[in-house]
Enzyme design. Structure first.
Site, PDB file in Angstrom:
ATOM      1  N   ILE A 109      -4.538  -7.552  -1.049  1.00  0.00           N
ATOM      2  CA  ILE A 109      -3.676  -8.644  -1.329  1.00  0.00           C
ATOM      3  C   ILE A 109      -4.363  -9.990  -0.441  1.00  0.00           C
ATOM      4  O   ILE A 109      -4.628 -11.071  -0.735  1.00  0.00           O
ATOM      5  CB  ILE A 109      -2.288  -8.622  -0.906  1.00  0.00           C
ATOM      6  CG1 ILE A 109      -1.620  -7.575  -1.700  1.00  0.00           C
ATOM      7  CG2 ILE A 109      -1.428  -9.940  -0.941  1.00  0.00           C
ATOM      8  CD1 ILE A 109      -1.524  -7.923  -2.953  1.00  0.00           C
ATOM      9  N   CYS A 132       0.856  -1.328  -0.011  1.00  0.00           N
ATOM     10  CA  CYS A 132       0.112   0.017  -0.022  1.00  0.00           C
ATOM     11  C   CYS A 132       0.748   1.261   0.019  1.00  0.00           C
ATOM     12  O   CYS A 132       2.073   0.977  -0.125  1.00  0.00           O
ATOM     13  CB  CYS A 132      -1.052  -0.016   1.255  1.00  0.00           C
ATOM     14  SG  CYS A 132      -2.029  -1.355   1.513  1.00  0.00           S
ATOM     15  N   ASP A 161      -3.963  -9.056   8.132  1.00  0.00           N
ATOM     16  CA  ASP A 161      -2.626  -8.757   9.080  1.00  0.00           C
ATOM     17  C   ASP A 161      -2.458  -7.453   9.630  1.00  0.00           C
ATOM     18  O   ASP A 161      -1.981  -7.403  10.814  1.00  0.00           O
ATOM     19  CB  ASP A 161      -1.509  -9.140   8.238  1.00  0.00           C
ATOM     20  CG  ASP A 161      -1.291  -8.308   6.992  1.00  0.00           C
ATOM     21  OD1 ASP A 161      -2.225  -7.377   6.636  1.00  0.00           O
ATOM     22  OD2 ASP A 161      -0.272  -8.465   6.290  1.00  0.00           O
ATOM     23  N   GLY A 189      14.464 -12.793  -6.399  1.00  0.00           N
ATOM     24  CA  GLY A 189      15.618 -13.666  -5.861  1.00  0.00           C
ATOM     25  C   GLY A 189      16.513 -12.735  -5.225  1.00  0.00           C
ATOM     26  O   GLY A 189      17.818 -12.928  -4.837  1.00  0.00           O
ATOM     27  N   ARG A 195      -4.655   1.598  -0.613  1.00  0.00           N
ATOM     28  CA  ARG A 195      -4.641   0.035  -0.367  1.00  0.00           C
ATOM     29  C   ARG A 195      -4.658  -0.631  -1.822  1.00  0.00           C
ATOM     30  O   ARG A 195      -5.450  -0.271  -2.828  1.00  0.00           O
ATOM     31  CB  ARG A 195      -5.838  -0.519   0.315  1.00  0.00           C
ATOM     32  CG  ARG A 195      -5.899  -1.920   0.616  1.00  0.00           C
ATOM     33  CD  ARG A 195      -6.924  -2.316   1.330  1.00  0.00           C
ATOM     34  NE  ARG A 195      -6.906  -3.740   1.724  1.00  0.00           N
ATOM     35  CZ  ARG A 195      -7.864  -4.443   1.981  1.00  0.00           C
ATOM     36  NH1 ARG A 195      -9.275  -4.196   1.953  1.00  0.00           N
ATOM     37  NH2 ARG A 195      -7.803  -5.842   2.612  1.00  0.00           N
ATOM     38  N   LEU A 196      -3.764  -1.603  -1.797  1.00  0.00           N
ATOM     39  CA  LEU A 196      -3.510  -2.654  -2.887  1.00  0.00           C
ATOM     40  C   LEU A 196      -3.830  -4.025  -2.234  1.00  0.00           C
ATOM     41  O   LEU A 196      -3.066  -4.421  -1.346  1.00  0.00           O
ATOM     42  CB  LEU A 196      -2.010  -2.768  -3.435  1.00  0.00           C
ATOM     43  CG  LEU A 196      -2.042  -3.932  -4.622  1.00  0.00           C
ATOM     44  CD1 LEU A 196      -3.038  -3.523  -5.818  1.00  0.00           C
ATOM     45  CD2 LEU A 196      -0.719  -3.913  -4.841  1.00  0.00           C
TER      46      LEU A 196
END
Length: 621
Positions: free
Chosen positions: A53, A2, A99, A369, A50-51
């Site tokens: 998820i 976000c 969360d 990675g 907000r994105l």
């Protein structure tokens, strides 16, 4: 993932339009929802983009506790939030599956010590109306960004500088010393930025902010540092080392696949991304979507290795190929996305892959990675500097002026001898992966600019690491974890994924895995001239030998070829324009003439100067 922002102690300022502008500047970070919470009496305002998820139906922010006395805005993911929630369910009534709520109640229960219980990537701000203070924190490694400034006794914060710049009281001014640091590192090291008066909260730190007699009082503390885990000592059992690293990497990948939206991965065909993708495939019930990018007419193309890895892990693989023209055409967009500049050619590939994943497959999360090289000695520069270190130490009994003549008689390769000479001249054995290619650049700056530059900064940092009880290999990697990781690689990942409204996750940088890497003896990181030895041994269980033991590359951008192509005048003219008026024109001429006459190879520095010129035009002109 976000965007967060806020203003505290804003006095008589009409806060609603200020917060509105700050949020609008971060639309790309959170296109799904937004929210605000203003405590008018206390002069505290929080904003959130907000994105979605996790817990798509609820979890809106700012989120308040039961009586409204505590409010939080949060950017990132907490991977152990379900464990935290389970521990707190007897004391608090949870209303969502997010969360964010676990963070909120963990603070209410534990206060500042909550930070020690978190496993994740995060930056957040909590307004505590009982204590009348702001509590702000950034994750241990610096995966999530956090910027702040004090403007006329107002404390202002945001996920991006572009949001801070909308504040009506902020006056933009270039920080000249940051230009010097940027040319060395291709980024600006924390806590500094390219803007005077705007700072980054450093990884593993938190702030408490109060208003006392109308003045803002900021208290900064560290809750985690890279050096602490070295104090636990090395693994004494080799089998235990391999087993713990293997199982924890598996757990880290598993935790980063928790999502209520589709997940994919970047795949360069190198060992790190290939290993992550293979582990993802073992946890996934369907083929993982993977993305790679290459350049037209590039002899170093890595596409064939990405195909090999994709075939092995049975992924839904996607390739993107672009030209130099595509790259330059996209420069304005890239510059616009980096209010905190990072002159990394791989930024555009990350954005294009993220955009393709989002638009074509609806993917909102991509695993990457980053981290393995800095933790386990993956760069070739570590090997070459280790050789230099050993040679210099062998002749340390000689005065410096006698050492080079003696070494010249030993049939040492000219390139290596030159590195030894430079090392002795500058007094630092290792200056960071991105800085080692840069020699003395003081001559590039105008006399007026030089008065603003702290030329002792780098030497002081290097001396502090030299005084630590660490091996030379460990000191090299510590320098890159300090400079390269948060302010270059992770800023690059955050900006380019978020520009496409996608969240980037980094399994190698789970703080538990980082701490285990510090308990791994240097001889298992660089072993018989072989970097990332322990990671390669672990990878042998999962991916083809051909991928593990090929030459490292990543997403290579052919800058050296481009800077001497038919478009070279584009680069020369841009640099010589000297738009910021901080450079010495004669110094720029000298640098370019040496490069284009093939006297001195200066691709790295020329690219950074070109990038800075374009960046300055966008953000200051």
């Amino acid at each position: 993932m976000c965007g967060i922002c806020g203003v505290f102690n804003y006095g008589g300022l009409r806060i609603e339009p200020v917060l509105r502008n700050m949020l609008d500047a971060m639309e790309h970070r959170g296109p799904d929802e937004e929210g605000q919470k203003i405590y008018q009496k206390e002069r505290a305002a929080l904003g959130h983009k907000r994105l979605s998820i996790i817990d798509l139906g609820s979890g809106q922010q700012p989120m308040l506790n039961a009586d409204g006395s505590i409010a939080i805005v949060f950017n990132g993911e907490i991977y152990n939030y379900k464990t935290i929630k389970k521990e707190l369910e007897n004391k608090f009534k949870f209303r969502t599956q997010s969360d964010t709520e676990s963070l909120l109640y963990l603070y209410e229960n534990d206060g500042f010590s909550m930070l020690n219980k978190l496993n994740g990537m995060f930056s957040f701000a909590i307004w505590d109306n009982r204590e009348k203070h702001l509590f702000l924190a950034r994750d241990r490694i610096g995966i999530k960004p956090f910027y702040y400034a004090v403007i006329d006794e107002q404390f202002v914060f945001a996920s991006e500088i572009t949001s801070l710049l909308t504040h009506p009281g902020l006056k933009k001014k270039l920080r000249v010393d940051s230009v010097y640091k940027f040319l060395h590192l291709r980024c600006v090291p924390s806590p500094y930025t390219m803007f005077e008066g705007i700072y980054k909260l450093e990884p593993g730190q938190y702030l408490t902010v109060k208003s006392i007699a109308g003045k803002v009082k900021i208290d900064k503390k560290t809750f985690w540092s890279l050096t602490e885990s070295f104090e636990k000592g090395y693994f004494q059992n080799e089998d235990e080392m391999f087993s713990e690293l293997d199982s924890l990497l598996m757990d880290s990948v598993d935790k980063r696949m928790v999502s209520d939206v589709p997940i994919g991965a970047f795949l360069s065909g190198g060992i790190d991304s290939s290993l992550i993708v293979e582990l993802m495939s073992r946890f996934s019930n369907s083929p993982v979507s993977t993305y790679t990018l290459g350049f037209e007419n590039d002899p170093r193309s890595e596409l064939k290795y990405a195909k090999l890895a994709a075939k092995h892990s049975k992924t839904n693989h996607n390739e993107i190929v672009i030209s130099q023209e595509n790259f330059l055409d996209n420069m304005p967009f890239i510059i616009n996305s980096f209010d905190d500049p990072v002159a990394d050619g791989a930024a555009l590939p990350i954005y294009l892959m993220s955009r393709a994943a989002k638009t074509e497959k609806g993917i909102k999360v991509l695993l990457s990675g980053e981290g393995s090289d800095e933790l386990f000695g993956g760069y070739s520069s570590y090997l070459s500097h280790l050789t230099v270190y050993r040679i210099i130490n062998s002749f340390s009994y000689l005065p410096l002026q006698q050492m080079i003549p003696v070494l010249m008689k030993l049939n040492i390769k000219r390139e290596l001898l030159y590195k030894i000479y430079l090392t002795l001249q500058r007094g630092a054995l290792y200056r960071g992966h991105a800085s080692n290619q840069i020699e003395n650049i003081q001559y590039l700056f105008s006399s007026s600019a030089q008065t603003d530059i702290d030329y002792e900064y780098f030497s002081n940092v290097y001396k502090s690491y030299d005084q630590m009880d660490l091996s030379f290999i460990e000191r090299m990697m510590m320098i890159d974890m300090k400079f390269r990781m948060p302010d270059d690689l992770l800023t690059r990942l955050d900006r380019m994924t978020m520009a496409a409204s996608v969240e980037g996750r980094v399994p190698f940088l789970d703080h538990r895995f980082v701490e285990l890497s510090h308990r791994t003896k240097p001889s298992f990181k660089i072993h018989n001239g072989n970097g990332k030895y322990v990671i390669k041994k672990i990878a042998e269980q999962y991916i083809p030998h051909e991928i593990i033991y090929r030459k490292k590359s990543g997403f290579p951008v052919p800058l050296q070829m481009w800077l001497k192509s038919e478009t070279q005048d584009v680069y020369r003219e841009e640099i010589l324009e000297n738009v910021a008026s901080v450079f010495n024109p004669e110094g720029l001429d000298h640098l370019l003439d040496k490069h284009y006459s093939n006297t001195v190879e200066n691709t790295t520095l020329i690219w950074r100067l070109f990038y800075f010129s374009r960046w300055y035009k966008h953000w200051f002109k």
